[in-house]
Motif scaffolding. Structure first.
Motif, PDB file in Angstrom:
ATOM      1  N   LEU A   1      14.673  -0.700  -8.079  1.00 50.20           N
ATOM      2  CA  LEU A   1      13.402  -0.583  -8.470  1.00 50.20           C
ATOM      3  C   LEU A   1      12.603   0.663  -8.051  1.00 50.20           C
ATOM      4  N   ASP A   2      12.949   1.031  -6.912  1.00 50.90           N
ATOM      5  CA  ASP A   2      12.410   2.286  -6.270  1.00 50.90           C
ATOM      6  C   ASP A   2      13.035   3.464  -6.912  1.00 50.90           C
ATOM      7  N   LYS A   3      14.467   3.354  -7.218  1.00 51.33           N
ATOM      8  CA  LYS A   3      15.065   4.339  -7.821  1.00 51.33           C
ATOM      9  C   LYS A   3      14.496   4.539  -9.230  1.00 51.33           C
ATOM     10  N   ALA A   4      14.046   3.262 -10.142  1.00 45.11           N
ATOM     11  CA  ALA A   4      13.500   3.441 -11.352  1.00 45.11           C
ATOM     12  C   ALA A   4      12.119   4.156 -11.299  1.00 45.11           C
ATOM     13  N   LYS A   5      11.411   4.046 -10.160  1.00 44.67           N
ATOM     14  CA  LYS A   5      10.047   4.638  -9.878  1.00 44.67           C
ATOM     15  C   LYS A   5       9.253   3.480 -10.390  1.00 44.67           C
ATOM     16  N   ILE A   6       9.348   2.082 -10.422  1.00 45.65           N
ATOM     17  CA  ILE A   6       8.677   1.212 -11.034  1.00 45.65           C
ATOM     18  C   ILE A   6       7.161   0.953 -10.298  1.00 45.65           C
ATOM     19  N   LYS A   7       7.431   1.472  -9.011  1.00 48.54           N
ATOM     20  CA  LYS A   7       5.824   1.102  -8.411  1.00 48.54           C
ATOM     21  C   LYS A   7       4.957   2.219  -8.946  1.00 48.54           C
ATOM     22  N   GLN A   8       5.309   3.218  -9.212  1.00 55.22           N
ATOM     23  CA  GLN A   8       4.478   4.429  -9.832  1.00 55.22           C
ATOM     24  C   GLN A   8       4.230   3.937 -11.453  1.00 55.22           C
TER      25      GLN A   8
ATOM     26  N   LEU B   1      19.178  -9.586  -0.889  1.00 52.94           N
ATOM     27  CA  LEU B   1      18.904  -9.492  -2.334  1.00 52.94           C
ATOM     28  C   LEU B   1      17.698  -8.657  -2.554  1.00 52.94           C
ATOM     29  N   PHE B   2      16.489  -8.906  -1.583  1.00 54.12           N
ATOM     30  CA  PHE B   2      15.315  -8.125  -1.595  1.00 54.12           C
ATOM     31  C   PHE B   2      15.656  -6.589  -1.691  1.00 54.12           C
ATOM     32  N   VAL B   3      16.498  -6.302  -0.565  1.00 53.19           N
ATOM     33  CA  VAL B   3      16.922  -4.635  -0.373  1.00 53.19           C
ATOM     34  C   VAL B   3      17.565  -4.327  -1.409  1.00 53.19           C
ATOM     35  N   VAL B   4      18.514  -4.973  -2.143  1.00 50.53           N
ATOM     36  CA  VAL B   4      19.201  -4.541  -3.338  1.00 50.53           C
ATOM     37  C   VAL B   4      18.383  -4.233  -4.492  1.00 50.53           C
ATOM     38  N   ILE B   5      17.395  -5.318  -4.780  1.00 48.13           N
ATOM     39  CA  ILE B   5      16.431  -5.177  -5.869  1.00 48.13           C
ATOM     40  C   ILE B   5      15.357  -4.011  -5.952  1.00 48.13           C
ATOM     41  N   ALA B   6      14.882  -3.989  -4.306  1.00 47.00           N
ATOM     42  CA  ALA B   6      13.924  -2.982  -4.289  1.00 47.00           C
ATOM     43  C   ALA B   6      14.292  -1.590  -4.170  1.00 47.00           C
ATOM     44  N   PHE B   7      15.632  -1.372  -3.686  1.00 42.25           N
ATOM     45  CA  PHE B   7      16.252  -0.278  -3.914  1.00 42.25           C
ATOM     46  C   PHE B   7      16.095   0.494  -5.205  1.00 42.25           C
TER      47      PHE B   7
ATOM     48  N   LYS C   1       0.802  -1.243   0.168  1.00 49.87           N
ATOM     49  CA  LYS C   1       0.073   0.010   0.006  1.00 49.87           C
ATOM     50  C   LYS C   1       0.790   1.389  -0.165  1.00 49.87           C
ATOM     51  N   LYS C   2       2.175   1.042   0.264  1.00 47.42           N
ATOM     52  CA  LYS C   2       2.787   2.461   0.109  1.00 47.42           C
ATOM     53  C   LYS C   2       3.380   2.897  -1.330  1.00 47.42           C
ATOM     54  N   GLU C   3       3.862   4.002  -1.622  1.00 45.97           N
ATOM     55  CA  GLU C   3       4.325   4.261  -2.937  1.00 45.97           C
ATOM     56  C   GLU C   3       5.569   3.780  -3.262  1.00 45.97           C
ATOM     57  N   LYS C   4       6.440   3.370  -2.054  1.00 47.90           N
ATOM     58  CA  LYS C   4       7.676   2.750  -2.250  1.00 47.90           C
ATOM     59  C   LYS C   4       7.921   1.064  -2.163  1.00 47.90           C
ATOM     60  N   ILE C   5       8.630   0.319  -2.680  1.00 48.82           N
ATOM     61  CA  ILE C   5       8.627  -1.092  -2.347  1.00 48.82           C
ATOM     62  C   ILE C   5       9.644  -1.179  -0.991  1.00 48.82           C
ATOM     63  N   LEU C   6      10.794  -0.080  -0.902  1.00 50.71           N
ATOM     64  CA  LEU C   6      11.408  -0.502  -0.005  1.00 50.71           C
ATOM     65  C   LEU C   6      11.245   0.638   1.251  1.00 50.71           C
ATOM     66  N   THR C   7      10.366   0.328   2.226  1.00 52.74           N
ATOM     67  CA  THR C   7      10.048   1.189   3.069  1.00 52.74           C
ATOM     68  C   THR C   7      10.740   0.599   4.415  1.00 52.74           C
ATOM     69  N   LEU C   8      10.678   1.190   5.813  1.00 51.23           N
ATOM     70  CA  LEU C   8      11.165   0.875   6.792  1.00 51.23           C
ATOM     71  C   LEU C   8      10.143  -0.441   7.330  1.00 51.23           C
ATOM     72  N   ARG C   9       9.097  -0.193   7.130  1.00 50.96           N
ATOM     73  CA  ARG C   9       7.970  -1.281   7.416  1.00 50.96           C
ATOM     74  C   ARG C   9       8.494  -2.848   6.703  1.00 50.96           C
ATOM     75  N   ASN C  10       8.792  -2.647   5.352  1.00 57.14           N
ATOM     76  CA  ASN C  10       8.919  -3.683   4.597  1.00 57.14           C
ATOM     77  C   ASN C  10      10.248  -4.191   4.891  1.00 57.14           C
ATOM     78  N   GLY C  11      11.243  -3.484   5.206  1.00 57.93           N
ATOM     79  CA  GLY C  11      12.321  -3.963   5.667  1.00 57.93           C
ATOM     80  C   GLY C  11      12.487  -4.652   6.643  1.00 57.93           C
ATOM     81  N   LEU C  12      11.677  -4.196   7.852  1.00 58.00           N
ATOM     82  CA  LEU C  12      11.655  -4.989   8.827  1.00 58.00           C
ATOM     83  C   LEU C  12      10.797  -6.067   8.817  1.00 58.00           C
ATOM     84  N   CYS C  13       9.896  -6.303   7.923  1.00 62.76           N
ATOM     85  CA  CYS C  13       9.068  -7.516   7.376  1.00 62.76           C
ATOM     86  C   CYS C  13      10.037  -8.580   7.096  1.00 62.76           C
ATOM     87  N   CYS C  14      11.113  -8.078   6.448  1.00 62.42           N
ATOM     88  CA  CYS C  14      12.182  -9.316   6.114  1.00 62.42           C
ATOM     89  C   CYS C  14      12.475 -10.120   7.247  1.00 62.42           C
ATOM     90  N   ILE C  15      12.668  -9.355   8.371  1.00 61.95           N
ATOM     91  CA  ILE C  15      13.039  -9.991   9.839  1.00 61.95           C
ATOM     92  C   ILE C  15      11.820 -10.997  10.281  1.00 61.95           C
TER      93      ILE C  15
END
Length: 192
Positions: free
Chosen positions: A177-184, A169-175, A96-110
């Motif tokens: 994809l967020d730089k490329a604004k894929i989610k938008q 790997l998720f953090v690297v890919i998400a970062f 539901k967020k505008e970015k893939i890599l958010t603090l919440r999703n980063g913590l969700c990896c744990i």
């Protein structure tokens, strides 16, 4: 009505694509463990799909991708547990967020890693108990400290490595994809 049908079809296609990527990363990039099973990076795709797809589509993608890998890899006994565990892995993330890599999703990896480690640990204890139940009862084998200790050494280290590798790997890919604004761009590209 037709617009809703087209949107669902596009989401189903994207769900199938993520399931295929999960399968590919799980099945093709795997490191066998001496105790059985293997370490893979497929969970990174599960995390990614859960940050992009709506909830029900993400859990279907995660479960199917992981289970198909078990089927193709000769681990058919793990299909049902994997289907459930991978769906649980996806369930903790948000799309539901505008970015893939958010603090919440980063913590969700744990959290997702903890689900993987704990759930496969219990599944392995159940498997050991089922194999020893010919001599005694399943419950006696399940509650045997010997089986819990044996399963810990066989299951926990590999699953910890897998969870950590997938998170990185998720953090690297998400970062990226967020730089490329894929989610938008994705909703416009898929018209969803």
């Amino acid at each position: 009505m037709e617009k809703t049908t087209n949107k669902r079809l596009r989401l189903l296609i994207l769900t199938a694509l993520f399931a295929a990527m999960t399968f590919a990363l799980t099945f093709s990039v795997r490191i066998p463990m001496p105790s059985g099973g293997y370490i893979h990076l497929g969970d990174a795709m599960i995390y990614l799909s859960a940050c992009i797809l709506p909830f029900p589509y993400a859990i279907v993608s995660a479960g199917i991708g992981g289970a198909l890998s078990d089927l193709a890899g000769g681990y058919a006994i793990y299909i049902i547990p994997t289907l459930i565990i991978k769906a649980l892995n996806a369930s903790v993330f948000t799309s539901k967020k505008e970015k893939i890599l958010t603090l919440r999703n980063g913590l969700c990896c744990i959290a997702s890693g903890a689900i993987t480690v704990a759930a496969y640990y219990v599944v392995d204890v159940i498997m050991i108990a089922m194999s020893g139940a010919a001599d005694t009862s399943f419950l006696a084998e399940f509650f045997s400290a010997k089986n819990w200790i044996a399963s810990a050494g066989a299951s926990i280290p590999g699953n910890l490595i897998q969870a950590a590798g997938s998170a990185i790997l998720f953090v690297v890919i998400a970062f990226a994809l967020d730089k490329a604004k894929i989610k938008q761009k994705l909703p416009k590209l898929l018209k969803i």
